[in-house]
Design a protein around this motif. Structure first.
Motif, PDB file in Angstrom:
ATOM      1  N   CYS A   7       0.799  -1.232   0.000  1.00 59.11           N
ATOM      2  CA  CYS A   7       0.000   0.000   0.000  1.00 59.11           C
ATOM      3  C   CYS A   7       0.825   1.271   0.000  1.00 59.11           C
ATOM      4  CB  CYS A   7      -0.949   0.011   1.192  1.00 59.11           C
ATOM      5  SG  CYS A   7      -0.103   0.132   2.788  1.00 59.11           S
ATOM      6  N   TYR A 179      -8.544  -0.242   6.096  1.00 60.73           N
ATOM      7  CA  TYR A 179      -8.025  -0.879   4.869  1.00 60.73           C
ATOM      8  C   TYR A 179      -9.021  -1.906   4.340  1.00 60.73           C
ATOM      9  CZ  TYR A 179      -5.149  -3.793   1.835  1.00 60.73           C
ATOM     10  OH  TYR A 179      -4.673  -4.508   0.772  1.00 60.73           O
ATOM     11  N   GLU A 182     -11.733  -0.100   2.670  1.00 64.84           N
ATOM     12  CA  GLU A 182     -11.254   0.456   1.401  1.00 64.84           C
ATOM     13  C   GLU A 182     -11.250  -0.609   0.310  1.00 64.84           C
ATOM     14  OE1 GLU A 182      -7.141   2.240  -0.548  1.00 64.84           O
ATOM     15  OE2 GLU A 182      -7.293   1.953   1.617  1.00 64.84           O
ATOM     16  N   GLN A 183     -10.776  -1.803   0.649  1.00 65.74           N
ATOM     17  CA  GLN A 183     -10.753  -2.893  -0.332  1.00 65.74           C
ATOM     18  C   GLN A 183     -12.169  -3.313  -0.728  1.00 65.74           C
ATOM     19  OE1 GLN A 183      -7.797  -4.003  -1.771  1.00 65.74           O
ATOM     20  NE2 GLN A 183      -7.177  -2.183  -0.616  1.00 65.74           N
ATOM     21  N   ARG A 184     -13.071  -3.293   0.279  1.00 65.16           N
ATOM     22  CA  ARG A 184     -14.466  -3.641  -0.017  1.00 65.16           C
ATOM     23  C   ARG A 184     -15.082  -2.610  -0.968  1.00 65.16           C
ATOM     24  NH1 ARG A 184     -18.753  -1.587   2.126  1.00 65.16           N
ATOM     25  NH2 ARG A 184     -17.578  -0.724   3.903  1.00 65.16           N
ATOM     26  N   ARG A 185     -14.806  -1.322  -0.700  1.00 67.05           N
ATOM     27  CA  ARG A 185     -15.337  -0.268  -1.576  1.00 67.05           C
ATOM     28  C   ARG A 185     -14.774  -0.386  -2.991  1.00 67.05           C
ATOM     29  NH1 ARG A 185     -14.787   2.910   3.226  1.00 67.05           N
ATOM     30  NH2 ARG A 185     -12.705   3.571   2.560  1.00 67.05           N
ATOM     31  N   LYS A 186     -13.506  -0.756  -3.115  1.00 68.16           N
ATOM     32  CA  LYS A 186     -12.906  -0.940  -4.430  1.00 68.16           C
ATOM     33  C   LYS A 186     -13.589  -2.065  -5.191  1.00 68.16           C
ATOM     34  CE  LYS A 186      -8.216   0.826  -3.633  1.00 68.16           C
ATOM     35  NZ  LYS A 186      -6.771   0.466  -3.572  1.00 68.16           N
ATOM     36  N   ARG A 187     -13.856  -3.165  -4.478  1.00 69.31           N
ATOM     37  CA  ARG A 187     -14.550  -4.289  -5.116  1.00 69.31           C
ATOM     38  C   ARG A 187     -15.951  -3.891  -5.551  1.00 69.31           C
ATOM     39  NH1 ARG A 187     -12.053  -7.119  -0.814  1.00 69.31           N
ATOM     40  NH2 ARG A 187     -14.007  -7.081   0.367  1.00 69.31           N
ATOM     41  N   GLU A 188     -16.627  -3.104  -4.683  1.00 67.83           N
ATOM     42  CA  GLU A 188     -17.986  -2.670  -5.019  1.00 67.83           C
ATOM     43  C   GLU A 188     -17.977  -1.733  -6.217  1.00 67.83           C
ATOM     44  OE1 GLU A 188     -19.394  -0.964  -1.417  1.00 67.83           O
ATOM     45  OE2 GLU A 188     -19.923  -2.908  -0.501  1.00 67.83           O
ATOM     46  N   ARG A 189     -16.997  -0.792  -6.261  1.00 65.57           N
ATOM     47  CA  ARG A 189     -16.903   0.108  -7.414  1.00 65.57           C
ATOM     48  C   ARG A 189     -16.614  -0.660  -8.697  1.00 65.57           C
ATOM     49  NH1 ARG A 189     -14.084   3.568  -3.709  1.00 65.57           N
ATOM     50  NH2 ARG A 189     -12.089   2.811  -4.520  1.00 65.57           N
ATOM     51  N   LYS A 190     -15.743  -1.639  -8.589  1.00 69.16           N
ATOM     52  CA  LYS A 190     -15.417  -2.453  -9.754  1.00 69.16           C
ATOM     53  C   LYS A 190     -16.633  -3.229 -10.244  1.00 69.16           C
ATOM     54  CE  LYS A 190     -12.067  -5.885 -11.355  1.00 69.16           C
ATOM     55  NZ  LYS A 190     -10.913  -6.741 -10.964  1.00 69.16           N
ATOM     56  N   LYS A 193     -19.067  -0.768 -11.864  1.00 68.33           N
ATOM     57  CA  LYS A 193     -18.585  -0.383 -13.188  1.00 68.33           C
ATOM     58  C   LYS A 193     -18.838  -1.491 -14.193  1.00 68.33           C
ATOM     59  CE  LYS A 193     -14.508   1.374 -15.577  1.00 68.33           C
ATOM     60  NZ  LYS A 193     -13.068   1.746 -15.451  1.00 68.33           N
TER      61      LYS A 193
END
Length: 265
Positions: A7, A179, A182-190, A193
């Protein structure tokens, strides 16, 4: 100051694990050399991590836990011992048995065929078959023996590298909830999309103005009908079913062939 390889967070001089994402540091805190298999090969320093069996904090360079006696390399060592015995003795025993059975069968069949030239040719032919079979047996048996010994060496090396300390658990313990979120939000955004990309795109037919539903890749740049006319783009969204290629579809209202040109963005 060393940065976390996962990170980028700055690591303290005495921190073996990142206090944000939990990643184990890549360099030794004692001498700065690279960490390999959770231990420094230069000065033997190693991080502390919970024992896989009892959870006691122990050094990651220990194969056996001093608290509960858990031996991390025992299973690998046992497999290595089982496979370290050469299979050549089985190959030799099988070869002797094969030749013996062949000799008995040839003797019986030779008595049925009789003597003379025919009997001699038959005997030679049968022995040739026995020799070919024996050769195949030796070849296959030798290959199995080599593979078995190679697997034993592999298991032996894993036993040497095994550590009773669970570094993965230590990384999870140092991982912050921030963290994780944050990783969960990244997966959700992906995922959002990906779903948005799969939405249908509507383009306006240049011939009649009807909204034609299509699935294309990228940004729509031009729409044409089979009459060769061109019209301003009227499209919403994008999708991923065609990779940058032009897409055509029949207009359900005027039967014109609508061609869409796209551009990857």
């Amino acid at each position: 100051m060393t940065a976390c390889r996962n990170c980028g967070t700055s690591l303290g001089a005495n921190e073996w694990f990142c206090n944000y994402c939990g990643e184990e540091r890549s360099d030794c805190i004692e001498c700065g050399e690279k960490i390999i298999n959770h231990s420094c090969k230069s000065c033997s320093a190693a991080p502390n991590a919970p024992c896989e069996n009892c959870g006691t904090e122990i050094s990651a360079d220990l194969r056996e836990c001093p608290s509960c006696g858990y031996d991390a390399g025992a299973d690998h060592e046992e497999k290595a011992e089982r496979n370290s015995l050469s299979k050549l003795k089985y190959v030799g025993g099988g070869l002797v048995a094969l030749v013996g059975v062949g000799w008995v069968l040839i003797s019986i069949l030779q008595g049925m065929v009789g003597g003379g030239i025919l009997g001699t040719l038959f005997t030679w032919f049968m022995w040739l078959i026995v020799l070919i079979t024996a050769g195949v047996w030796v070849l296959l048996g030798g290959s199995v023996s080599v593979l078995s010994n190679s697997y034993a060496s592999y298991q032996g090396s894993k036993a040497e590298k095994a550590s009773a300390a669970d570094v993965d658990r230590a990384e999870k313990l140092h991982r912050t909830q921030e963290y994780v979120n944050e990783q969960r939000r990244k997966r959700e955004r992906k995922e959002r999309k990906r779903k948005e990309q799969r939405k249908q795109t509507y383009v306006q037919c240049p011939g009649c103005g009807w909204n034609v539903e299509m699935v294309v890749e990228g940004q729509v740049t031009d729409v044409q009908a089979d009459t060769g006319s061109s019209n301003a783009v009227d499209a919403v969204g994008s999708a991923i079913d065609t990779i940058g290629a032009d897409e055509t579809k029949e207009c359900p209202y005027c039967d014109a062939t609508v061609k869409v040109s796209t551009e990857l963005v």
